[in-house]
Structures are given as structure tokens and as C-alpha cells.
Design a protein around this motif. Structure first.
Motif, short mmCIF file in Angstrom:
data_model
loop_
_atom_site.label_atom_id
_atom_site.label_comp_id
_atom_site.label_asym_id
_atom_site.label_seq_id
_atom_site.Cartn_x
_atom_site.Cartn_y
_atom_site.Cartn_z
N ALA A 68 0.85 -1.19 0.00
CA ALA A 68 0.00 0.00 0.00
C ALA A 68 0.89 1.24 0.00
CB ALA A 68 -0.90 -0.02 1.23
N VAL A 69 0.95 1.92 -1.16
CA VAL A 69 1.75 3.15 -1.23
C VAL A 69 0.91 4.36 -1.61
CG1 VAL A 69 3.94 2.00 -1.82
CG2 VAL A 69 2.43 2.75 -3.66
N GLY A 70 -0.26 4.14 -2.26
CA GLY A 70 -1.06 5.26 -2.74
C GLY A 70 -2.52 4.84 -2.89
N ALA A 71 -3.27 5.65 -3.67
CA ALA A 71 -4.72 5.49 -3.71
C ALA A 71 -5.16 4.07 -4.09
CB ALA A 71 -5.30 6.51 -4.69
N VAL A 72 -4.69 3.58 -5.24
CA VAL A 72 -5.20 2.28 -5.72
C VAL A 72 -4.67 1.12 -4.87
CG1 VAL A 72 -5.39 0.76 -7.72
CG2 VAL A 72 -5.30 3.24 -8.06
N SER A 73 -3.37 1.15 -4.59
CA SER A 73 -2.80 0.03 -3.83
C SER A 73 -3.39 -0.04 -2.42
CB SER A 73 -1.28 0.13 -3.80
OG SER A 73 -0.86 1.40 -3.38
N HIS A 74 -3.75 1.10 -1.82
CA HIS A 74 -4.38 1.05 -0.50
C HIS A 74 -5.72 0.33 -0.57
CE1 HIS A 74 -1.70 4.06 1.54
NE2 HIS A 74 -1.98 3.23 2.51
N VAL A 75 -6.52 0.68 -1.59
CA VAL A 75 -7.84 0.04 -1.71
C VAL A 75 -7.67 -1.46 -1.94
CG1 VAL A 75 -9.95 -0.08 -3.12
CG2 VAL A 75 -8.97 2.13 -2.52
N LEU A 76 -6.71 -1.83 -2.81
CA LEU A 76 -6.51 -3.27 -3.08
C LEU A 76 -6.04 -4.00 -1.81
CD1 LEU A 76 -4.85 -3.12 -6.63
CD2 LEU A 76 -7.20 -3.77 -6.07
N CYS A 77 -5.16 -3.36 -1.07
CA CYS A 77 -4.67 -4.02 0.16
C CYS A 77 -5.78 -4.18 1.20
CB CYS A 77 -3.50 -3.24 0.76
SG CYS A 77 -1.97 -3.47 -0.18
N ASP A 78 -6.78 -3.30 1.13
CA ASP A 78 -7.89 -3.40 2.09
C ASP A 78 -8.98 -4.36 1.62
OD1 ASP A 78 -6.73 -1.69 3.81
OD2 ASP A 78 -7.82 0.10 3.16
N ALA A 79 -8.87 -4.91 0.40
CA ALA A 79 -9.94 -5.78 -0.13
C ALA A 79 -10.09 -7.00 0.78
CB ALA A 79 -9.57 -6.23 -1.54
N ARG A 80 -11.32 -7.49 0.87
CA ARG A 80 -11.64 -8.64 1.73
C ARG A 80 -12.09 -9.81 0.87
NH1 ARG A 80 -9.44 -7.69 6.57
NH2 ARG A 80 -8.89 -5.55 6.16
N PRO A 81 -11.98 -11.04 1.38
CA PRO A 81 -12.49 -12.18 0.62
C PRO A 81 -13.95 -11.94 0.22
CG PRO A 81 -11.20 -12.95 2.48
CD PRO A 81 -11.31 -11.45 2.62
N GLY A 82 -14.24 -12.22 -1.05
CA GLY A 82 -15.60 -11.99 -1.57
C GLY A 82 -15.69 -10.71 -2.38
N ASP A 83 -14.81 -9.73 -2.11
CA ASP A 83 -14.81 -8.49 -2.89
C ASP A 83 -14.43 -8.79 -4.34
OD1 ASP A 83 -15.42 -7.14 -0.62
OD2 ASP A 83 -13.48 -6.11 -0.40
N VAL A 84 -14.88 -7.92 -5.25
CA VAL A 84 -14.57 -8.12 -6.67
C VAL A 84 -13.69 -6.97 -7.16
CG1 VAL A 84 -15.55 -8.27 -8.99
CG2 VAL A 84 -16.65 -9.48 -7.10
N VAL A 85 -12.61 -7.33 -7.87
CA VAL A 85 -11.75 -6.32 -8.51
C VAL A 85 -11.74 -6.63 -10.01
CG1 VAL A 85 -10.27 -6.07 -6.47
CG2 VAL A 85 -9.64 -7.71 -8.26
N GLY A 86 -11.20 -5.69 -10.82
CA GLY A 86 -11.05 -5.95 -12.25
C GLY A 86 -9.63 -6.39 -12.55
N LEU A 87 -9.47 -7.24 -13.54
CA LEU A 87 -8.10 -7.71 -13.85
C LEU A 87 -7.99 -7.95 -15.35
CD1 LEU A 87 -6.07 -10.32 -11.85
CD2 LEU A 87 -6.29 -10.58 -14.32
N ARG A 88 -6.91 -7.47 -15.93
CA ARG A 88 -6.59 -7.85 -17.31
C ARG A 88 -5.10 -8.17 -17.39
NH1 ARG A 88 -4.95 -3.18 -20.27
NH2 ARG A 88 -5.06 -1.37 -18.89
N GLY A 89 -4.78 -9.11 -18.27
CA GLY A 89 -3.42 -9.59 -18.39
C GLY A 89 -3.46 -11.11 -18.55
N PRO A 90 -2.34 -11.77 -18.40
CA PRO A 90 -1.03 -11.25 -18.07
C PRO A 90 -0.36 -10.55 -19.24
CG PRO A 90 -0.89 -13.61 -18.42
CD PRO A 90 -2.33 -13.24 -18.56
N TYR A 91 0.49 -9.57 -18.88
CA TYR A 91 1.22 -8.78 -19.87
C TYR A 91 2.72 -8.86 -19.60
CZ TYR A 91 -3.33 -6.50 -20.71
OH TYR A 91 -4.63 -6.22 -21.00
N GLY A 92 3.47 -8.49 -20.64
CA GLY A 92 4.90 -8.27 -20.47
C GLY A 92 5.76 -9.50 -20.70
#
Ligand SMILES: Cc1cc2nc3c(=O)[nH]c(=O)nc-3n(C[C@H](O)[C@H](O)[C@H](O)COP(=O)(O)OP(=O)(O)OC[C@H]3O[C@@H](n4cnc5c(N)ncnc54)[C@H](O)[C@@H]3O)c2cc1C
Ligand code: FES
Length: 269
Positions: A68-92
């Protein structure tokens, strides 16, 4: 470019500001990925950030270790089991672990750089007999900020990996070495001309490790770094991740030191 919905299956705190999320698609199967690749993960209403894959769970779900360093990473680090996030990839681009068969292997991690390198270690451990000596050198701020201590112990004990850890700031119980991770290179055994290296961490650390290995005779083409720049699209369209002639979302993040050395030597590039 549209992120697919992924459910948080589990959340494991790794240290005060870092968690590992295990994510599975709401529909369909988890995609294949290679060590070193990353996903763009979207926190609804906040934004999207690149995060490396740090492993695959037994269920097949995708693991990401996030600080958790900023806006997005803080929200992701606070996510709980059952929460839904968006994901695309893998890339690179990926670390070419199979190409290290028959060679000694040096894996060098600085701080959170151990997260993507965990996929390299898992691959090496799964096919241990194909490789020569394997050394993992890890630099961390304090003993308490060391990632994956149980796995480090397992790689050392069950997979014949020489695991060495150095800290910047020791606590009263620390009896190991103190200083930069390059100091550990003197403590490991490898045949420079027959060695492949995988390096991830802060840029200054990666340069110091790569320079040191190359000075000892490891071919620069066999020293692979994971380079980070700001990323927006992740697929070569926006130009945010440009480093000289490279777009790091397509031509990286994994780049060999033969190509990277000149680019990293230019200030502000
Ligand atoms: C290919 C790639 C793989 C990555 N893998 C991981 C990973 O596995 N785990 C993880 O936690 N992070 C990873 N990152 C870094 C992660 O993408 C950033 O931390 C994230 O974009 C920060 O977004 P934010 O909105 O939380 O913070 P912001 O509000 O954008 O930034 C907050 C602070 O963090 C600093 N910051 C932003 N991005 C970075 C960065 N890339 N490196 C260092 N400092 C930064 C900013 O300068 C600012 O001070 C990766 C980045 C790249 C390019
Ligand atoms: S992130 Fe858009 S071109 Fe690389």
C-alpha cells in the motif's frame, strides 16, 4: 482492454503495509502466465495499476503481493475475501527460467522485488535437478519486513537453495549481515561464466547487483532485471512506460542487462 471481474478468494497480510491477494475469475478459468509477467488490477472507482504475479494457488487462482503506497494500492490491500476487482493480463516479458538449465543460478531480490521472483523460485524448485547451484540473496529494510520467511526456510531446507538475507536496519535479535545486498555476492558460490541471474528490486540495487555480477564475469545477456515505469494501458498504446526505445509494458518488464545497462546509465530517462 476491459478488465474481467475477479473475486478475492483470500487475503494474507505479509507485513504491516503488504498483503498477498489470491484472485479467481468470477467466470471462466485463470489464464496461464510466466514468471515475471504482470496484471493490470482495477479497484472500482479509484484506478488501475500494474502488479506482478507472485504465484499460483493450488486451486489455480492468481496470487499478487501488493504494498500500500497510494490510492489504488491502498484500496486493493484493504480488499476482503468476496470483494470483486477488475483484472486484465497477463502482460509483459518473462524471466526465461528454462534457459538457465545446466547453469548456476543467482536470484537477487531487494524488498518487494522478492514478490515476482517468488514465481522464479517456485519454477526452479519444481525442476531442481535441471540447475546447478542456486543462490537466493535478499536485501530487506529490517528483519520484520522480510517477505515469505516460511518459504525462504523451505527453499533452503527442501530444495537445496543457498538463501542469504541482509538487512539495512538490524533489530536486537538480528545476528545476520547488515548492509547492501551486493555484500552477499561475496558469500555465495557460482561459476560466473556458467551462471544466469534474475534480479528485481529498486533500480539502484539492480544496477549495483548487475554491475557486480558482470564484473565477475557473468555474461550481461544472462543477467535479467525487472524494470518499472509508470504504466497506464499496459499494452503499448499510451507511451507512459517508455524507457528510451523500449515500451516496458511490451518489451519489459524483464530486460537483460546487455540492453538495460546503457538505458539505466542515462539520467532521467
Ligand atoms: C511491471 C510492474 C510490476 C509491479 N509489481 C508490483 C507488485 O508486485 N507489487 C506492488 O506492490 N507494486 C508493484 N508495482 C508498483 C505499483 O504498480 C505501484 O506501487 C502503483 O502503481 C502505485 O499506485 P497507487 O495508486 O497505489 O499510488 P500512487 O498514488 O500512484 O503513488 C503513491 C506513491 O508511490 C510512488 N510510486 C508509484 N508507483 C511506483 C512504483 N512503480 N515504484 C515505486 N514507487 C511508486 C509514487 O511516486 C508516490 O509517491 C509494479 C509496477 C510495475 C510497473
Ligand atoms: S503502459 Fe501504455 S504503452 Fe506501456
Amino acid at each position: 482492454m476491459t478488465p474481467a471481474p475477479y473475486r478475492v478468494r483470500s487475503r494474507r497480510p505479509d507485513r504491516a503495509d503488504t498483503v498477498t491477494l489470491t484472485l479467481e475469475p468470477v467466470r471462466g478459468r485463470c489464464p496461464a502466465f510466466l514468471p515475471g509477467q504482470f496484471n493490470m488490477i482495477y479497484a472500482r472507482g479509484v484506478g488501475e495499476i500494474p502488479i506482478s504475479l507472485s504465484g499460483r494457488a493450488r486451486s489455480g487462482a492468481l496470487m499478487h503481493t501488493i504494498r500500500a503506497v497510494g490510492a489504488v494500492s491502498h484500496v486493493l490491500c484493504d480488499a476482503r475475501p468476496g470483494d470483486v476487482v477488475g483484472l486484465r493480463g497477463p502482460y509483459g516479458t518473462a524471466w526465461d527460467v528454462p534457459a538457465a538449465a545446466g547453469l548456476d543460478v543467482v536470484v537477487a531480490a531487494g524488498g518487494l522485488g522478492l514478490a515476482p521472483l517468488r514465481t522464479v523460485l517456485r519454477e526452479l524448485a519444481a525442476h531442481r535437478s535441471r540447475y546447478g547451484r542456486i543462490s537466493l540473496i535478499v536485501g530487506t529494510r529490517t528483519p520484520m519486513t522480510l517477505l515469505y520467511p516460511r518459504e525462504l526456510a523451505r527453499w533452503r531446507k527442501s530444495h537445496d537453495v543457498d538463501v542469504q538475507v541482509i538487512v539495512d536496519h538490524p533489530d536486537h535479535a538480528w545476528q545476520g549481515p547488515v548492509g547492501p545486498v551486493t555484500r552477499l555476492i561475496d558469500r555465495i558460490v557460482f561459476q560466473p561464466r556458467r551462471t544466469a541471474a534474475f534480479v528485481c528490486g529498486p533500480e539502484v540495487m539492480m544496477r549495483a547487483v548487475a554491475d557486480n555480477l558482470v564484473r565477475r564475469g557473468v555474461p550481461a545477456a544472462r543477467v535479467a532485471l525487472s524494470l518499472e515505469r509508470n504504466m497506464k494501458c499496459g499494452v503499448g498504446r499510451c507511451g507512459h512506460c517508455q524507457l528510451g526505445p523500449l515500451l516496458l509494458c511490451l518489451d519489459g518488464p524483464v530486460v537483460d542487462y546487455q540492453r538495460a545497462a546503457r538505458l539505466l546509465a542515462v539520467r532521467e530517462l
